[in-house]
Scaffold this motif. Sequence first.
Motif, PDB file in Angstrom:
ATOM      1  N   UNK A  77       0.846  -1.206   0.000  1.00  0.00           N
ATOM      2  CA  UNK A  77       0.000   0.000   0.000  1.00  0.00           C
ATOM      3  C   UNK A  77       0.876   1.248   0.000  1.00  0.00           C
ATOM      4  N   UNK A  78       1.931   1.241   0.830  1.00  0.00           N
ATOM      5  CA  UNK A  78       2.846   2.380   0.884  1.00  0.00           C
ATOM      6  C   UNK A  78       3.593   2.536  -0.426  1.00  0.00           C
ATOM      7  N   UNK A  79       3.971   1.428  -1.042  1.00  0.00           N
ATOM      8  CA  UNK A  79       4.677   1.489  -2.325  1.00  0.00           C
ATOM      9  C   UNK A  79       3.797   2.137  -3.383  1.00  0.00           C
ATOM     10  N   UNK A  80       2.536   1.702  -3.454  1.00  0.00           N
ATOM     11  CA  UNK A  80       1.618   2.281  -4.439  1.00  0.00           C
ATOM     12  C   UNK A  80       1.370   3.765  -4.156  1.00  0.00           C
ATOM     13  N   UNK A  81       1.345   4.147  -2.873  1.00  0.00           N
ATOM     14  CA  UNK A  81       1.159   5.554  -2.517  1.00  0.00           C
ATOM     15  C   UNK A  81       2.336   6.388  -3.004  1.00  0.00           C
ATOM     16  N   UNK A  82       3.541   5.841  -2.838  1.00  0.00           N
ATOM     17  CA  UNK A  82       4.737   6.545  -3.303  1.00  0.00           C
ATOM     18  C   UNK A  82       4.727   6.700  -4.819  1.00  0.00           C
TER      19      UNK A  82
END
Length: 298
Positions: A77-82
């Motif tokens: 989720x954090x990767x996609x947000x970045x």
Amino acid sequence: TIDGLKQLNDALNLGISATEFTKALTNATDQVRIQYNQGIQNQIQAIEDPFAAAMTQLATDANMMRSEATSAGADMVAVEQLINDKRMALLQQQATTLQNWMTNQALGSTSSLSPSAKLSLAQSNFATALSAAQQSPDQTAVQNLTSAADALLQAGQAMYASSANYASLEQMTRTTLTQFAKGVGLPGFAAGGEFGGGVRIVGEHGPELEFTGPSRILSHEHSKALLAGGGGDHQTAAEVRALRQQVAQLQQALVAVTAQSGVAIRDAVMQGVQYQGDAARAAGRLAAAPGAAKVARR
């Protein structure tokens, strides 16, 4: 080649047939060629369409990030947000470029707006830039603010020329920027003082950013008193007077040197004239002497 034969021999020793080795080598060569051609195309795209090149590079980086995150068991989720934040940043750059063009055109010589409409738009843009800089006073925001201030003053000058109304607008703009600078910690120097170095707002004809080292700023009143030879700092005043005396002495010396040079030049010229006159008279006497004609004929 020798290297190719060695690699083939190594492959045969490992139980790989010559056909399989040749096929693998061909595939590897094809991949190198494809990657090289793609690199060339990427460089061309970066020159001809920087935005598209940036988006292409982001897509490549995003796939790599997803693969690495999956292998590491990271928070997807954090990767996609970045990845999404990077995409939005690129889009915002494009939007800013377009917005800047729209603003410059509306306030420029190709605009159909009246002077009063231009002034109103410039005031609105200045207020927006000021609000953005107050919320996040980074270098880009401050540069946008000073650019908006320049546009406001230009629109005001076109509307009011050099009247009292323009003077009021100019003073309001400078005061606003000074207050902003003080509010975010940029030093203003109306009262003088010590400056540790960094960025400050200056400019006689409009707001300008200056990046400078440590310095001491003297107020207008203090500077005027020092230049007049008096006022609070007696030591500095004495130094100013001594410098004035040195300048006067240098001026006197320069005048003396100039005068001496003039005399020397005049004497040299007179000596040259005298020499030419003596030579001419000697030539005349030689021509008039008996037997001169016979010597000339020989």
